[in-house]
Design a protein around this motif. Structure first.
Motif, PDB file in Angstrom:
ATOM      1  N   GLU A 251      35.670  43.592  50.052  1.00 17.24           N
ATOM      2  CA  GLU A 251      36.141  42.501  50.879  1.00 17.24           C
ATOM      3  C   GLU A 251      34.973  41.777  51.518  1.00 17.24           C
ATOM      4  OE1 GLU A 251      37.992  45.495  52.659  1.00 17.24           O
ATOM      5  OE2 GLU A 251      39.638  45.449  51.222  1.00 17.24           O
ATOM      6  N   ALA A 252      35.288  40.596  52.017  1.00 12.07           N
ATOM      7  CA  ALA A 252      34.250  39.786  52.661  1.00 12.07           C
ATOM      8  C   ALA A 252      33.630  40.541  53.837  1.00 12.07           C
ATOM      9  CB  ALA A 252      34.842  38.459  53.125  1.00 12.07           C
ATOM     10  N   LEU A 270      30.536  33.052  49.229  1.00 11.47           N
ATOM     11  CA  LEU A 270      31.640  33.424  48.336  1.00 11.47           C
ATOM     12  C   LEU A 270      32.309  32.182  47.748  1.00 11.47           C
ATOM     13  CD1 LEU A 270      33.187  36.423  50.263  1.00 11.47           C
ATOM     14  CD2 LEU A 270      32.116  36.482  48.024  1.00 11.47           C
ATOM     15  N   SER A 271      32.472  31.169  48.569  1.00 13.68           N
ATOM     16  CA  SER A 271      33.072  29.930  48.057  1.00 13.68           C
ATOM     17  C   SER A 271      32.225  29.376  46.924  1.00 13.68           C
ATOM     18  CB  SER A 271      33.163  28.892  49.166  1.00 13.68           C
ATOM     19  OG  SER A 271      34.221  29.199  50.022  1.00 13.68           O
ATOM     20  N   CYS A 274      32.568  31.579  43.851  1.00 19.72           N
ATOM     21  CA  CYS A 274      33.900  31.424  43.242  1.00 19.72           C
ATOM     22  C   CYS A 274      33.948  30.134  42.435  1.00 19.72           C
ATOM     23  CB  CYS A 274      34.983  31.368  44.315  1.00 19.72           C
ATOM     24  SG  CYS A 274      35.432  32.966  44.961  1.00 19.72           S
ATOM     25  N   GLU A 281      38.670  36.264  43.218  1.00 20.13           N
ATOM     26  CA  GLU A 281      39.261  36.856  44.402  1.00 20.13           C
ATOM     27  C   GLU A 281      40.670  37.301  44.109  1.00 20.13           C
ATOM     28  OE1 GLU A 281      40.488  34.332  47.571  1.00 20.13           O
ATOM     29  OE2 GLU A 281      41.448  36.115  48.336  1.00 20.13           O
ATOM     30  N   ASN A 282      41.036  38.439  44.645  1.00 24.09           N
ATOM     31  CA  ASN A 282      42.404  38.897  44.520  1.00 24.09           C
ATOM     32  C   ASN A 282      42.839  39.469  45.853  1.00 24.09           C
ATOM     33  OD1 ASN A 282      44.851  39.823  43.457  1.00 24.09           O
ATOM     34  ND2 ASN A 282      43.956  41.839  43.127  1.00 24.09           N
ATOM     35  N   ASN A 283      43.690  38.760  46.541  1.00 20.96           N
ATOM     36  CA  ASN A 283      44.195  39.199  47.834  1.00 20.96           C
ATOM     37  C   ASN A 283      43.109  39.711  48.767  1.00 20.96           C
ATOM     38  OD1 ASN A 283      47.072  38.778  47.654  1.00 20.96           O
ATOM     39  ND2 ASN A 283      46.908  40.193  45.941  1.00 20.96           N
ATOM     40  N   GLY A 284      42.071  38.943  48.910  1.00 19.98           N
ATOM     41  CA  GLY A 284      41.047  39.288  49.873  1.00 19.98           C
ATOM     42  C   GLY A 284      39.932  40.172  49.337  1.00 19.98           C
ATOM     43  N   ARG A 285      40.090  40.689  48.126  1.00 19.75           N
ATOM     44  CA  ARG A 285      39.009  41.491  47.539  1.00 19.75           C
ATOM     45  C   ARG A 285      38.282  40.638  46.506  1.00 19.75           C
ATOM     46  NH1 ARG A 285      39.558  46.765  48.951  1.00 19.75           N
ATOM     47  NH2 ARG A 285      38.343  47.682  47.262  1.00 19.75           N
ATOM     48  N   PHE A 286      36.970  40.753  46.541  1.00 17.84           N
ATOM     49  CA  PHE A 286      36.174  39.932  45.631  1.00 17.84           C
ATOM     50  C   PHE A 286      35.563  40.798  44.547  1.00 17.84           C
ATOM     51  CE2 PHE A 286      36.542  37.595  49.488  1.00 17.84           C
ATOM     52  CZ  PHE A 286      36.692  36.276  49.055  1.00 17.84           C
TER      53      PHE A 286
ATOM     54  N   GLN B 200      36.225  38.845  59.306  1.00 18.92           N
ATOM     55  CA  GLN B 200      36.797  37.678  58.630  1.00 18.92           C
ATOM     56  C   GLN B 200      37.990  37.141  59.420  1.00 18.92           C
ATOM     57  OE1 GLN B 200      36.120  35.765  56.039  1.00 18.92           O
ATOM     58  NE2 GLN B 200      37.557  36.042  54.370  1.00 18.92           N
ATOM     59  N   ASN B 356      48.136  46.058  46.467  1.00 23.12           N
ATOM     60  CA  ASN B 356      46.681  45.909  46.459  1.00 23.12           C
ATOM     61  C   ASN B 356      45.964  46.765  47.492  1.00 23.12           C
ATOM     62  OD1 ASN B 356      46.539  43.873  44.409  1.00 23.12           O
ATOM     63  ND2 ASN B 356      47.498  42.533  45.932  1.00 23.12           N
ATOM     64  N   ASN B 389      43.717  37.194  54.663  1.00 20.58           N
ATOM     65  CA  ASN B 389      44.069  38.549  54.297  1.00 20.58           C
ATOM     66  C   ASN B 389      43.445  39.478  55.313  1.00 20.58           C
ATOM     67  OD1 ASN B 389      45.515  38.581  51.700  1.00 20.58           O
ATOM     68  ND2 ASN B 389      43.779  37.307  51.126  1.00 20.58           N
ATOM     69  N   LYS B 467      39.453  23.629  40.601  1.00 19.15           N
ATOM     70  CA  LYS B 467      39.359  25.049  40.278  1.00 19.15           C
ATOM     71  C   LYS B 467      40.522  25.837  40.888  1.00 19.15           C
ATOM     72  CE  LYS B 467      36.977  28.987  39.468  1.00 19.15           C
ATOM     73  NZ  LYS B 467      36.496  29.471  38.191  1.00 19.15           N
ATOM     74  N   PHE B 468      40.808  25.581  42.137  1.00 21.60           N
ATOM     75  CA  PHE B 468      41.853  26.354  42.819  1.00 21.60           C
ATOM     76  C   PHE B 468      43.207  25.663  42.750  1.00 21.60           C
ATOM     77  CE2 PHE B 468      38.145  27.604  45.685  1.00 21.60           C
ATOM     78  CZ  PHE B 468      37.839  28.697  44.901  1.00 21.60           C
ATOM     79  N   ALA B 500      32.608  24.651  52.479  1.00 23.35           N
ATOM     80  CA  ALA B 500      32.524  25.912  51.730  1.00 23.35           C
ATOM     81  C   ALA B 500      33.182  27.040  52.511  1.00 23.35           C
ATOM     82  CB  ALA B 500      31.070  26.248  51.434  1.00 23.35           C
ATOM     83  N   LEU B 503      37.077  26.725  52.702  1.00 20.87           N
ATOM     84  CA  LEU B 503      37.791  27.072  51.465  1.00 20.87           C
ATOM     85  C   LEU B 503      38.272  28.522  51.476  1.00 20.87           C
ATOM     86  CD1 LEU B 503      35.677  25.233  48.786  1.00 20.87           C
ATOM     87  CD2 LEU B 503      38.075  24.870  49.305  1.00 20.87           C
ATOM     88  N   GLN B 504      37.575  29.363  52.215  1.00 15.87           N
ATOM     89  CA  GLN B 504      37.980  30.770  52.256  1.00 15.87           C
ATOM     90  C   GLN B 504      39.242  30.992  53.080  1.00 15.87           C
ATOM     91  OE1 GLN B 504      36.887  33.309  50.453  1.00 15.87           O
ATOM     92  NE2 GLN B 504      35.585  31.823  49.443  1.00 15.87           N
TER      93      GLN B 504
END
Lengths: 290, 510
Positions: A251-252, A270-271, A274, A281-286, B200, B356, B389, B467-468, B500, B503-504
């Motif tokens: 995670e971040a 990360l942006s 990506c 990214e998948n549900n907060g995990r990179f 985060q 997850n 998240n 992309k997204f 940037a 986007l997160q």
């Protein structure tokens, strides 16, 4: 909704089956289908199957493999259930390929209901939706493993992406072994419950595949896809992040702790990564993308 | 009615002729009707010889239904004046200039006065009508003392009141309290520092607080969503004076002010349970009363287990989220309640909660997960700018990875609030002419006007949109958040890094 009903249901007798299907035992009596039947469709066909509970890993692998196979001109056969099956159909369509869905119920019964749109899309793209059951036959527990022999029968090889210990995909693999078809399996971590089945397959004679090229080589295809080399310039910080993510997905927050950087900075990195397509990214995990 | 008070005159006549009796007219409801017994007993227990005569109490205007126990004091005083026990300075019989006094409050059987809701509104009404003196229960008097130009007398019991009017011992009027002094440090349940990890999420909440953005947190059980939300009021700027008065009004009407409490100083933090009815949330009832969203006015409305709320309840939030007010229409009339709040929603990713999760497997079927996520209504999600998240925190990992020498402890709520306040000041100045306060309230028009992206930022956003697969709406939301991030950094324009980072926090397709 249910636009696929506009397509007429046709019936195929045993004598018109592709050769692979004729040899399937127990014998397939007839095949109902929607779409345009084209015998050439089955000349280069691979079944991509796997667990209904797809993980992010399974999703990535399915996308990668199906993309490669479709580009190499293969048709994808799968079972239309959610999870790996649905992902395989979808990726194939996204890459302008043709795909055949073998239903575990009659052609008029939509199982699972959320694949309504997919049904229509498969037909629109020139693919087929087939079933050996009468159109109104509902899905039963036994119908799914039973139709798996057709999935194996319609294709030259079966690729199992993810499978738990009692997965239906293992049934497909067993049918494939019986029909003397090639079985390919994607390995996974020995601790991952959804890789137990595939790892077991590998120990019992399936070929281990780690890339599309592995699959193509196993199929004896010379038309190999050259891996694209990506030239990307990364800054020092970006490299650090990549190094950590290559080792393990995280995670971040964890990245921020390990690199001792403020979270805002990590988010920026990360942006960027990506958007370059290096990180997913998948549900907060990179994690590192393919 | 709603948040507006209506002056009710209580007329008392003690007739010399006729059968002894005690009647209240003027559409009293049960609670008012029962005032007969309360007042009679209270007077007797205070040592008054209750007149065995025909007593008629009229509540004027007689065509409005009267509710509640607040008329007790006025009725008691009326009777006392009628039998000559006390002499009111304003009685027309005295011939002097008319002088209005308000009496308000519930009487106990022993003649004592109880905490009564709505005193703040009474004081406001008095201020409006030019009434200089009001007599209210002591426990509620602080509410009234906030209003300037009105002398409020805290009354303990009927006996004390009688002495006051007989001139034996005067009750001292409360001084008007200094409002600014009342708005002090709001104490909060949690400090940001106490929340382990979740940098985060904390950063996202800081941005949300700074820009007044609505937030959705998704994470497994026990990951700290609730704790984070509870820590949020601590980083919000203080209530402005007008804001405090607005909030106090709502709290006074609903009886949410503690006995002895005055002005509401804390930013409200409301976390209604997910079984709360639609009326409970929005406001309603045969006589419309404010709901949770109005109680969260100028504060935070925290909806935990967001996906568990019935759809109709959530849909009802749409209009208030857009307008900041809610209009409740009932047979008794239409009432507008203010409802300008920051929505913080929290939810599990699936019914079992462990989708997850790094350790526990999820036991939900794909259809169940889909259904669960579908329950979070699209139009509502559309009004939520920030999506985060909140992962499960593995305590072991937290401990390992902290290098002993360079532990960067996270900021305390106070430090964060400093940044938030600064960012809000910038926004206030910029948006002054558009009559909004925060970036979260910006519409597309203002976004176009105030959010100038640098060239590389623009390019980045375009790439990201492709992309997204950002929808037009989420595209603008990213810009809004970038604006707030830039404000937090004190930057004039929106740069590459701001976008940037923003986007997160974009809303992911569930």
């Amino acid at each position: 909704m249910r636009e696929w009903k506009q397509w007429e249901i046709k019936q195929l007798e045993c004598k018109d089956f592709p050769d692979g299907l004729k040899r399937v035992r127990p014998k397939v009596k007839q095949l109902f289908y929607r779409g345009e039947w084209d015998k050439d469709l089955f000349k280069k066909a691979v079944a991509v199957v796997g667990s209904r509970r797809i993980t992010h890993y399974g999703r990535m692998v399915t996308e990668m493999m199906v993309r490669g196979l479709t580009e190499a001109g293969y048709m994808i056969v799968s079972g239309f259930m959610y999870g790996v099956d649905t992902q395989a159909h979808k990726t194939c369509l996204e890459n302008k390929g043709k795909t055949v869905a073998v239903l575990g119920c009659g052609l008029d019964c939509l199982t699972p209901a959320e694949n309504d749109g997919l049904y229509t899309k498969i037909l629109e793209s020139g693919g087929l939706v087939v079933s050996e059951f009468e159109p109104k036959q509902g899905a039963k527990l036994w119908t799914f493993p039973y139709r798996n022999r057709i999935v194996a029968g319609l294709s030259q090889a079966v690729l199992v992406v993810e499978a738990g210990e009692n997965s239906g995909s293992l049934v497909t693999a067993r049918w494939a072994f019986q029909q003397k078809k090639k079985v390919l399996a994607v390995p996974g971590m020995i601790t991952a419950s959804l890789s137990k089945g595939t790892n077991w397959l590998i120990r019992n004679g399936a070929s281990l595949v780690t890339s599309t090229n592995d699959v193509l080589t196993t199929l004896g295809d010379i038309n190999r896809v050259e891996p694209q080399v990506r030239f990307l310039r990364l800054s020092g910080e970006e490299k650090e992040v990549m190094e950590l993510l290559k080792r393990e997905e995280m995670e971040a927050d964890e990245l921020a702790r390990k690199l001792n950087q403020p979270i805002a900075q990590i988010n920026i990195l990360l942006s960027k990564l990506c958007l370059k397509g290096l990180v997913e990214e998948n549900n907060g995990r990179f994690m590192v993308g393919f | 009615m709603g948040l507006t008070a209506i002056e009710i005159e209580v007329e008392v006549n003690v007739a010399a002729k006729g059968f002894p009796g005690f009647h209240i007219v003027g559409l009293p409801t049960k609670a008012v009707e029962e005032a007969k017994e309360r007042v009679r007993t209270a007077l007797v227990n205070t040592g008054i010889d209750f007149p065995q005569k025909k007593i008629v109490v009229n509540l004027a205007p007689a065509d409005i239904p009267k509710e509640g126990s607040a008329y007790d004091l006025a009725i008691a005083v009326g009777i006392l004046a009628a039998i000559g026990k006390i002499v009111l300075p304003a009685s027309p019989s005295q011939g002097g200039p008319e002088k209005k006094i308000y009496f308000y409050g519930e009487v106990g059987l022993d003649g004592g006065l109880r905490h009564t809701r709505g005193v703040f509104l009474l004081a406001s009404l008095a201020h409006e009508k030019g009434v200089k003196e009001i007599f209210v229960p002591k426990l509620s008097a602080n509410e009234a003392s906030v209003v300037e130009g009105v002398k409020s007398y805290p009354v303990n019991s009927l006996r004390q009141l009688i002495r006051h009017f007989q001139g034996e011992k005067k009750i001292l009027a409360l001084k008007n309290l200094d409002k600014n002094r009342l708005i002090e440090e709001a104490e909060v349940d949690f400090d940001f520092k106490e929340v382990m990890g979740q940098e985060q999420a904390k950063r996202a909440l800081e941005i949300a607080a700074a820009g007044g953005h609505n937030v959705l947190m998704i994470g497994p059980p026990g990951s700290g969503k609730t704790m984070l939300a509870r820590a949020l009021p601590g980083i919000l700027p203080e209530l402005l004076e007008e804001e405090a008065l607005e909030v106090t009004k709502i709290y006074s009407v609903t009886g949410n002010i503690e006995p002895g409490g005055g002005l509401v100083r804390r930013r409200p933090f409301r976390s209604p349970h997910h079984t709360t009815s639609r009326m409970g949330l929005i406001g309603g009832g045969t006589k419309p009363m404010p709901g949770e969203i109005s109680l969260a006015h100028r504060g935070v409305l925290f909806l935990d287990e967001f996906a568990e709320y019935p759809r109709t309840t959530l849909e009802a939030l749409r209009q208030p989220l857009e307008d900041g007010v809610v209009t409740v229409v009932r047979v008794a009339g239409a009432v507008k309640f203010p409802a300008s709040f920051m929505l913080v929603a929290a939810s599990n990713p699936c019914p079992c909660g462990y989708l997850n999760h790094p350790k526990k497997p999820c036991i939900c079927l794909p259809g169940q997960v889909l259904n669960y996520q579908k329950r979070m209504s699209g139009p509502i999600l559309d009004r939520i700018d920030i999506h985060i998240n909140v992962p499960f925190v593995e305590v072991e990992k937290l401990k390992q990875s902290i290098p002993t020498s360079q532990v960067k402890s996270s900021d305390t709520s106070e430090v964060v609030r400093g940044r938030v306040v600064a960012a809000r000041k910038i926004q206030e100045k910029r948006l002054k002419n558009d009559h909004i306060f925060t970036n979260g309230e910006m519409r597309n028009k203002q976004i176009k006007k105030f959010c100038h992206l640098s060239e590389d930022a623009e390019r980045l956003l375009q790439t990201a949109a492709d992309k997204f697969q950002l929808s037009a709406r989420s595209y603008f939301r990213v810009i809004k958040i970038s604006r707030t991030i830039a404000d937090l950094a004190g930057a004039e324009g929106i740069g590459y890094n701001h976008v940037a980072e923003a986007l997160q926090y974009r809303v992911r397709n569930l």
